[in-house]
Design a protein around this motif. Sequence first.
Motif, PDB file in Angstrom:
ATOM      1  N   HIS A 112       6.063  15.843  12.628  1.00  0.00           N
ATOM      2  CA  HIS A 112       6.304  16.693  11.540  1.00  0.00           C
ATOM      3  C   HIS A 112       7.334  16.555  10.534  1.00  0.00           C
ATOM      4  O   HIS A 112       8.079  17.052  10.042  1.00  0.00           O
ATOM      5  N   ASN A 113       6.956  15.168  10.093  1.00  0.00           N
ATOM      6  CA  ASN A 113       7.923  14.503   8.821  1.00  0.00           C
ATOM      7  C   ASN A 113       6.855  13.876   8.015  1.00  0.00           C
ATOM      8  O   ASN A 113       5.791  13.216   8.343  1.00  0.00           O
ATOM      9  N   ALA A 114       6.808  13.826   6.671  1.00  0.00           N
ATOM     10  CA  ALA A 114       6.080  13.022   5.591  1.00  0.00           C
ATOM     11  C   ALA A 114       6.734  12.523   4.584  1.00  0.00           C
ATOM     12  O   ALA A 114       7.763  13.207   4.199  1.00  0.00           O
ATOM     13  N   ALA A 115       6.621  11.438   4.350  1.00  0.00           N
ATOM     14  CA  ALA A 115       7.283  10.628   3.114  1.00  0.00           C
ATOM     15  C   ALA A 115       6.331   9.581   2.507  1.00  0.00           C
ATOM     16  O   ALA A 115       5.765   8.801   3.232  1.00  0.00           O
ATOM     17  N   PRO A 116       6.442   9.594   1.235  1.00  0.00           N
ATOM     18  CA  PRO A 116       5.875   8.179   0.794  1.00  0.00           C
ATOM     19  C   PRO A 116       6.444   6.948   1.075  1.00  0.00           C
ATOM     20  O   PRO A 116       7.837   6.958   1.086  1.00  0.00           O
ATOM     21  N   ILE A 117       5.777   5.955   1.421  1.00  0.00           N
ATOM     22  CA  ILE A 117       6.411   4.554   1.938  1.00  0.00           C
ATOM     23  C   ILE A 117       5.414   3.832   1.626  1.00  0.00           C
ATOM     24  O   ILE A 117       4.286   3.914   1.799  1.00  0.00           O
ATOM     25  N   GLY A 118       5.965   2.509   1.216  1.00  0.00           N
ATOM     26  CA  GLY A 118       5.037   1.496   1.016  1.00  0.00           C
ATOM     27  C   GLY A 118       5.024   0.607   2.395  1.00  0.00           C
ATOM     28  O   GLY A 118       5.850   0.150   3.097  1.00  0.00           O
ATOM     29  N   ILE A 119       3.637   0.264   2.674  1.00  0.00           N
ATOM     30  CA  ILE A 119       3.274  -0.730   3.897  1.00  0.00           C
ATOM     31  C   ILE A 119       3.024  -1.987   3.104  1.00  0.00           C
ATOM     32  O   ILE A 119       2.188  -2.034   2.309  1.00  0.00           O
ATOM     33  N   THR A 168       6.399  15.242  -0.950  1.00  0.00           N
ATOM     34  CA  THR A 168       7.022  14.624   0.423  1.00  0.00           C
ATOM     35  C   THR A 168       8.179  13.616   0.036  1.00  0.00           C
ATOM     36  O   THR A 168       8.629  13.298   0.986  1.00  0.00           O
ATOM     37  N   ALA A 169       8.197  13.004  -1.441  1.00  0.00           N
ATOM     38  CA  ALA A 169       9.337  12.404  -1.548  1.00  0.00           C
ATOM     39  C   ALA A 169      10.685  13.174  -1.578  1.00  0.00           C
ATOM     40  O   ALA A 169      11.591  12.730  -1.172  1.00  0.00           O
ATOM     41  N   PHE A 170      10.677  14.485  -1.910  1.00  0.00           N
ATOM     42  CA  PHE A 170      11.725  15.338  -1.908  1.00  0.00           C
ATOM     43  C   PHE A 170      12.076  16.508  -0.953  1.00  0.00           C
ATOM     44  O   PHE A 170      12.996  16.932  -0.855  1.00  0.00           O
ATOM     45  N   ILE A 176       9.581  -1.382   5.160  1.00  0.00           N
ATOM     46  CA  ILE A 176      11.034  -1.625   4.893  1.00  0.00           C
ATOM     47  C   ILE A 176      11.407  -0.235   4.815  1.00  0.00           C
ATOM     48  O   ILE A 176      11.340   0.382   3.814  1.00  0.00           O
ATOM     49  N   LEU A 177      12.230   0.343   5.614  1.00  0.00           N
ATOM     50  CA  LEU A 177      12.857   1.566   5.461  1.00  0.00           C
ATOM     51  C   LEU A 177      14.383   1.551   5.049  1.00  0.00           C
ATOM     52  O   LEU A 177      15.292   1.048   5.984  1.00  0.00           O
ATOM     53  N   PHE A 178      14.756   2.438   4.153  1.00  0.00           N
ATOM     54  CA  PHE A 178      16.138   2.411   3.492  1.00  0.00           C
ATOM     55  C   PHE A 178      16.915   3.547   3.787  1.00  0.00           C
ATOM     56  O   PHE A 178      16.290   4.559   3.889  1.00  0.00           O
ATOM     57  N   GLY A 179      18.119   3.507   4.055  1.00  0.00           N
ATOM     58  CA  GLY A 179      19.117   4.571   3.618  1.00  0.00           C
ATOM     59  C   GLY A 179      18.993   5.814   4.889  1.00  0.00           C
ATOM     60  O   GLY A 179      19.130   6.771   4.490  1.00  0.00           O
ATOM     61  N   ASN A 234       0.988  -1.149  -0.060  1.00  0.00           N
ATOM     62  CA  ASN A 234       0.001  -0.179   0.107  1.00  0.00           C
ATOM     63  C   ASN A 234       0.894   1.255   0.171  1.00  0.00           C
ATOM     64  O   ASN A 234       1.658   1.542   1.002  1.00  0.00           O
ATOM     65  N   GLU A 235       0.770   2.036  -1.035  1.00  0.00           N
ATOM     66  CA  GLU A 235       1.772   3.337  -1.003  1.00  0.00           C
ATOM     67  C   GLU A 235       0.974   4.318  -0.517  1.00  0.00           C
ATOM     68  O   GLU A 235       0.134   5.268  -1.018  1.00  0.00           O
ATOM     69  N   ILE A 236       1.165   4.607   0.627  1.00  0.00           N
ATOM     70  CA  ILE A 236       0.795   5.665   1.576  1.00  0.00           C
ATOM     71  C   ILE A 236       1.886   6.739   1.791  1.00  0.00           C
ATOM     72  O   ILE A 236       2.876   6.869   1.327  1.00  0.00           O
ATOM     73  N   SER A 258      16.631   7.515   6.554  1.00  0.00           N
ATOM     74  CA  SER A 258      15.609   8.492   6.253  1.00  0.00           C
ATOM     75  C   SER A 258      15.143   9.237   7.726  1.00  0.00           C
ATOM     76  O   SER A 258      15.283   8.411   8.826  1.00  0.00           O
ATOM     77  N   HIS A 259      14.468  10.304   7.734  1.00  0.00           N
ATOM     78  CA  HIS A 259      13.924  10.677   8.575  1.00  0.00           C
ATOM     79  C   HIS A 259      13.073   9.891   9.406  1.00  0.00           C
ATOM     80  O   HIS A 259      12.616   9.849  10.569  1.00  0.00           O
ATOM     81  N   THR A 260      12.047   9.500   8.344  1.00  0.00           N
ATOM     82  CA  THR A 260      11.098   8.402   8.690  1.00  0.00           C
ATOM     83  C   THR A 260      11.511   7.568   9.554  1.00  0.00           C
ATOM     84  O   THR A 260      10.896   6.962  10.802  1.00  0.00           O
ATOM     85  N   ALA A 261      12.637   6.768   9.137  1.00  0.00           N
ATOM     86  CA  ALA A 261      13.175   5.644   9.955  1.00  0.00           C
ATOM     87  C   ALA A 261      13.903   6.310  11.359  1.00  0.00           C
ATOM     88  O   ALA A 261      13.224   5.548  12.353  1.00  0.00           O
ATOM     89  N   ILE A 288       2.522   8.709 -12.056  1.00  0.00           N
ATOM     90  CA  ILE A 288       3.261   9.418 -11.183  1.00  0.00           C
ATOM     91  C   ILE A 288       4.011   9.037  -9.846  1.00  0.00           C
ATOM     92  O   ILE A 288       4.951   9.074  -9.622  1.00  0.00           O
ATOM     93  N   ILE A 289       3.152   7.777  -9.487  1.00  0.00           N
ATOM     94  CA  ILE A 289       3.689   7.260  -8.051  1.00  0.00           C
ATOM     95  C   ILE A 289       4.885   6.457  -8.739  1.00  0.00           C
ATOM     96  O   ILE A 289       5.898   6.626  -8.196  1.00  0.00           O
ATOM     97  N   ASP A 290       4.836   5.871 -10.048  1.00  0.00           N
ATOM     98  CA  ASP A 290       5.899   5.017 -10.397  1.00  0.00           C
ATOM     99  C   ASP A 290       7.190   5.725 -10.656  1.00  0.00           C
ATOM    100  O   ASP A 290       8.307   5.673 -10.367  1.00  0.00           O
ATOM    101  N   ALA A 291       6.970   7.027 -11.605  1.00  0.00           N
ATOM    102  CA  ALA A 291       8.005   8.003 -11.741  1.00  0.00           C
ATOM    103  C   ALA A 291       8.642   8.416 -10.596  1.00  0.00           C
ATOM    104  O   ALA A 291       9.922   8.450 -10.405  1.00  0.00           O
ATOM    105  N   THR A 292       7.950   8.626  -9.560  1.00  0.00           N
ATOM    106  CA  THR A 292       8.360   9.454  -8.416  1.00  0.00           C
ATOM    107  C   THR A 292       9.375   8.220  -7.695  1.00  0.00           C
ATOM    108  O   THR A 292      10.564   8.601  -7.082  1.00  0.00           O
ATOM    109  N   VAL A 293       8.951   6.989  -7.530  1.00  0.00           N
ATOM    110  CA  VAL A 293       9.602   5.793  -6.941  1.00  0.00           C
ATOM    111  C   VAL A 293      11.065   5.807  -7.684  1.00  0.00           C
ATOM    112  O   VAL A 293      12.033   5.928  -7.070  1.00  0.00           O
ATOM    113  N   HIS A 294      11.141   5.829  -9.090  1.00  0.00           N
ATOM    114  CA  HIS A 294      12.214   5.718  -9.730  1.00  0.00           C
ATOM    115  C   HIS A 294      13.090   6.880  -9.476  1.00  0.00           C
ATOM    116  O   HIS A 294      14.284   6.759  -9.311  1.00  0.00           O
TER     117      HIS A 294
END
Length: 186
Positions: free
Chosen positions: A17-24, A65-67, A34-37, A9-11, A39-42, A135-141
């Motif tokens: 006070h942080n937001a980022a697209p992440i897959g659940i 929110t991705a950038f 699964i959180l990589f690298g 689920n791409e939420i 991130s602030h989220t992690a 848009i979702i796919d392009a943003t992931v890439h």
Amino acid sequence: MGLLKGGINEIIATTSHNAAPIGIHYRDGKATMILFGGSHTAANIERDGWVVANIVHDPVLYVKTAFEDLTDDAFVEEPVGNRTMYRLAGADAWIAFSAAVEKKTGEAIVVALTPEREIIENAVCYPVNRGFNSIIDATVHATRYRANPTPKLRHLIDYHSDIVKKCGGKKELAALSLLEGYIGQH
Ligand SMILES: Cc1cc2nc3c(=O)[nH]c(=O)nc-3n(C[C@H](O)[C@H](O)[C@H](O)COP(=O)(O)O)c2cc1C
């Protein structure tokens, strides 16, 4: 769990006070991230033990929110149990989770999620739009391309950009132009 569907689920995940697209990942009744690298989220999840999954359908918000960071007025405070959590002001629905780090490797953490509250703010239906999906796919890439600008990733971004141009509405086109600004055009 009512709102999550089987698979990924791409939420948009909100932490303090942080937001980022992440897959659940939701499989066999179990929800994980699964959180990589680093991130602030992690970092926030490791520190605070909670995360909110925001279900939204605004393509601009996914790209933004991705950038970059959102301003404080994009967040709404929600008391959940004895904690204060934050969700997006524009969420159509949200799920507040307790979050526990289950596994840690050099490059990623696996976080197990336990739902605490699920709220639908707006009951809305969206017809499938390939422009939005692309848009979702392009943003992931694009998030990967920024770290590792390979021709293969550039090709995938271009492929999805063409679909956005063909099938998207005004919001998808605005999201695409924002995305191009973050990664630079040809
Ligand atoms: C649709 C989508 C899904 C994503 N899923 C994940 C994910 O599951 N795990 C992850 O670590 N990054 C994922 N990302 C990348 C993060 O959103 C990106 O690295 C972001 O900059 C992290 O922001 P933060 O540092 O504010 O947490 C995803 C990006 C998009 C566009």
